[in-house]
Design a protein around this motif. Structure first.
Motif, PDB file in Angstrom:
ATOM      1  N   GLU A  53     -47.617   1.813  -8.573  1.00  0.00           N
ATOM      2  CA  GLU A  53     -46.626   0.775  -8.872  1.00  0.00           C
ATOM      3  C   GLU A  53     -45.245   1.376  -9.076  1.00  0.00           C
ATOM      4  OE1 GLU A  53     -47.798  -2.915 -11.250  1.00  0.00           O
ATOM      5  OE2 GLU A  53     -49.182  -1.399 -12.033  1.00  0.00           O
ATOM      6  N   ILE A  54     -45.183   2.550  -9.704  1.00  0.00           N
ATOM      7  CA  ILE A  54     -43.883   3.184  -9.926  1.00  0.00           C
ATOM      8  C   ILE A  54     -43.242   3.578  -8.605  1.00  0.00           C
ATOM      9  CG2 ILE A  54     -42.750   5.193 -10.963  1.00  0.00           C
ATOM     10  CD1 ILE A  54     -44.809   5.109 -13.177  1.00  0.00           C
ATOM     11  N   ALA A  55     -44.070   4.051  -7.651  1.00  0.00           N
ATOM     12  CA  ALA A  55     -43.538   4.499  -6.365  1.00  0.00           C
ATOM     13  C   ALA A  55     -43.447   3.381  -5.340  1.00  0.00           C
ATOM     14  CB  ALA A  55     -44.416   5.624  -5.817  1.00  0.00           C
ATOM     15  N   ALA A  56     -43.773   2.151  -5.712  1.00  0.00           N
ATOM     16  CA  ALA A  56     -43.784   1.045  -4.748  1.00  0.00           C
ATOM     17  C   ALA A  56     -42.372   0.738  -4.255  1.00  0.00           C
ATOM     18  CB  ALA A  56     -44.389  -0.193  -5.401  1.00  0.00           C
ATOM     19  N   TYR A  57     -42.299   0.326  -2.996  1.00  0.00           N
ATOM     20  CA  TYR A  57     -41.020  -0.086  -2.417  1.00  0.00           C
ATOM     21  C   TYR A  57     -41.207  -1.417  -1.681  1.00  0.00           C
ATOM     22  CZ  TYR A  57     -36.557   0.019  -0.027  1.00  0.00           C
ATOM     23  OH  TYR A  57     -35.299  -0.286   0.413  1.00  0.00           O
ATOM     24  N   PRO A  58     -40.370  -2.395  -1.931  1.00  0.00           N
ATOM     25  CA  PRO A  58     -39.241  -2.380  -2.863  1.00  0.00           C
ATOM     26  C   PRO A  58     -39.701  -2.336  -4.315  1.00  0.00           C
ATOM     27  CG  PRO A  58     -39.585  -4.576  -2.008  1.00  0.00           C
ATOM     28  CD  PRO A  58     -40.521  -3.697  -1.251  1.00  0.00           C
ATOM     29  N   PRO A  59     -38.917  -1.751  -5.188  1.00  0.00           N
ATOM     30  CA  PRO A  59     -39.345  -1.609  -6.591  1.00  0.00           C
ATOM     31  C   PRO A  59     -39.441  -2.966  -7.290  1.00  0.00           C
ATOM     32  CG  PRO A  59     -37.065  -0.932  -6.332  1.00  0.00           C
ATOM     33  CD  PRO A  59     -37.583  -1.159  -4.946  1.00  0.00           C
ATOM     34  N   ARG A  60     -40.377  -3.056  -8.199  1.00  0.00           N
ATOM     35  CA  ARG A  60     -40.563  -4.265  -9.012  1.00  0.00           C
ATOM     36  C   ARG A  60     -40.353  -3.916 -10.479  1.00  0.00           C
ATOM     37  NH1 ARG A  60     -45.089  -4.277  -5.703  1.00  0.00           N
ATOM     38  NH2 ARG A  60     -46.374  -3.686  -7.494  1.00  0.00           N
ATOM     39  N   LEU A  61     -39.577  -4.748 -11.145  1.00  0.00           N
ATOM     40  CA  LEU A  61     -39.265  -4.471 -12.547  1.00  0.00           C
ATOM     41  C   LEU A  61     -40.464  -4.731 -13.448  1.00  0.00           C
ATOM     42  CD1 LEU A  61     -37.147  -3.646 -14.652  1.00  0.00           C
ATOM     43  CD2 LEU A  61     -36.464  -6.049 -14.803  1.00  0.00           C
ATOM     44  N   LEU A  62     -41.179  -5.828 -13.209  1.00  0.00           N
ATOM     45  CA  LEU A  62     -42.308  -6.188 -14.060  1.00  0.00           C
ATOM     46  C   LEU A  62     -43.597  -5.607 -13.491  1.00  0.00           C
ATOM     47  CD1 LEU A  62     -41.477  -9.935 -14.826  1.00  0.00           C
ATOM     48  CD2 LEU A  62     -41.027  -7.927 -16.251  1.00  0.00           C
ATOM     49  N   PRO A  63     -44.442  -5.004 -14.322  1.00  0.00           N
ATOM     50  CA  PRO A  63     -45.728  -4.484 -13.839  1.00  0.00           C
ATOM     51  C   PRO A  63     -46.706  -5.616 -13.551  1.00  0.00           C
ATOM     52  CG  PRO A  63     -45.562  -4.200 -16.207  1.00  0.00           C
ATOM     53  CD  PRO A  63     -44.225  -4.727 -15.745  1.00  0.00           C
ATOM     54  N   ASP A  64     -47.654  -5.343 -12.660  1.00  0.00           N
ATOM     55  CA  ASP A  64     -48.671  -6.354 -12.353  1.00  0.00           C
ATOM     56  C   ASP A  64     -49.573  -6.613 -13.549  1.00  0.00           C
ATOM     57  OD1 ASP A  64     -47.656  -6.569  -9.807  1.00  0.00           O
ATOM     58  OD2 ASP A  64     -49.015  -5.060  -8.969  1.00  0.00           O
ATOM     59  N   ASN A  65     -49.960  -5.542 -14.234  1.00  0.00           N
ATOM     60  CA  ASN A  65     -50.818  -5.664 -15.414  1.00  0.00           C
ATOM     61  C   ASN A  65     -50.275  -4.748 -16.506  1.00  0.00           C
ATOM     62  OD1 ASN A  65     -52.873  -7.395 -14.206  1.00  0.00           O
ATOM     63  ND2 ASN A  65     -53.419  -5.593 -12.982  1.00  0.00           N
ATOM     64  N   LEU A  66     -50.200  -5.275 -17.705  1.00  0.00           N
ATOM     65  CA  LEU A  66     -49.778  -4.450 -18.842  1.00  0.00           C
ATOM     66  C   LEU A  66     -50.904  -3.510 -19.215  1.00  0.00           C
ATOM     67  CD1 LEU A  66     -47.867  -7.019 -21.090  1.00  0.00           C
ATOM     68  CD2 LEU A  66     -46.904  -5.252 -19.613  1.00  0.00           C
ATOM     69  N   ASP A  67     -50.694  -2.221 -18.965  1.00  0.00           N
ATOM     70  CA  ASP A  67     -51.732  -1.220 -19.194  1.00  0.00           C
ATOM     71  C   ASP A  67     -51.154  -0.119 -20.080  1.00  0.00           C
ATOM     72  OD1 ASP A  67     -53.871   0.442 -19.176  1.00  0.00           O
ATOM     73  OD2 ASP A  67     -54.039   0.600 -16.996  1.00  0.00           O
ATOM     74  N   GLY A  68     -51.796   0.128 -21.212  1.00  0.00           N
ATOM     75  CA  GLY A  68     -51.314   1.149 -22.137  1.00  0.00           C
ATOM     76  C   GLY A  68     -51.951   2.499 -21.962  1.00  0.00           C
TER      77      GLY A  68
END
Length: 291
Positions: A53-68
């Protein structure tokens, strides 16, 4: 019959016009604030993303799932809470030392009469023009001779001796000069010495300035990277800014855990500022330019 609603209507119109007049000022300020906050939002969002998700393009500000998992993996991998405690200890001790030394020196420059006062104060201000890295090698040699290396002494003791406190002394001196002299004269008539005047009058009235100095020093010590990196060799004594480097190597970096540790590093500073925001703004606003 007089119109009683006219004054209130006029007042409301004046307030509305005043708010409308501020719109051209607030719009660019909000735009600038957004660009300042955007890196923090990206760091906070990335801390809850996985590597894909961090390396995804185009970048997305919100994560798909909140994972700690990044936070738990960081705490388990490098003993993050140990480094958090190390940073907190160094920052608190150096802040206390800076407040004690700077306030006493500032009070002396503000209220003690001496022919050498102005030359000494000018020399003190001149030290602010020297980059701190100039004294790095001599300081290292001195600490090596004293046997202080690989301990927290080089990171805490200099603050009790006024090292690097020129700006704080200047700030507090200007605030002390703003306190009415009649208070000190009345205390002197009642038999209070300089130490009693300092403790009973100057310090209580200078709470905003002291909070400002404490915030500045805490943030500077908390974010210090080169000091712990140079003076400490035992990895268990490292602070958080140094421990962040454990998540990046020469060829790769674990961005998820790196951003998670970065969030933990920034959180105390933001929390401290939110708590002391009122005193901080007051301390900056009321510090005058008296000589």
């Amino acid at each position: 019959m007089p119109d009683t609603h006219a004054p209130s209507t006029t007042l409301r119109l004046a307030v509305t016009r005043g708010r409308v007049a501020l719109v051209p000022l607030y719009v660019p300020l909000c735009i600038a604030a957004f660009f300042f906050i955007l890196p923090f939002l990206w760091m906070l969002s990335g801390a809850f993303k996985d590597a894909s998700e961090i390396a995804a393009y185009p970048p997305r500000l919100l994560p798909d799932n909140l994972d700690g998992r990044n936070f738990s993996a960081s705490a388990a991998g490098v003993s993050m809470w140990r480094y958090f405690g190390n940073s907190l200890f160094v920052a608190v001790v150096s802040t206390v030392g800076t407040l004690v030394c700077s306030s006493m020196a500032a009070f002396a420059f503000a209220h003690l009469r001496s022919r050498a006062r102005r030359p000494l104060f000018a020399t003190l201000l001149a030290t602010m023009m020297l980059p701190p890295f100039i004294t790095l090698i001599p300081s290292y040699a001195i600490y090596q001779e004293l046997g202080w290396l690989d301990s927290y002494l080089p990171l805490t003791v200099p603050s009790f001796l006024g090292v690097g406190c020129a700006f704080y002394i200047f700030l507090l001196r200007q605030f002390f000069l703003g306190i009415p002299k009649e208070l000190f004269e009345a205390a002197r008539i009642d038999g209070a010495g300089r130490l009693r005047q300092f403790v009973a009058i100057a310090l209580p009235l200078s709470r905003p300035a002291l909070v400002t100095v404490g915030l500045f020093q805490f943030v500077a010590s908390w974010n210090d990277f080169f000091g712990p990196l140079i003076f400490l060799t035992d990895a268990s004594k490292f602070t958080l800014p140094v421990a962040i480097n454990f998540f990046q190597s020469l060829y790769a970096a674990d961005y998820g855990r790196l951003l998670a540790v970065s969030c933990v590093t920034v959180a105390p500073v933001i929390l401290l500022f939110l708590i002391a925001q009122k005193f901080f703004v007051q301390g900056i606003a009321t510090t005058g330019g008296k000589t």
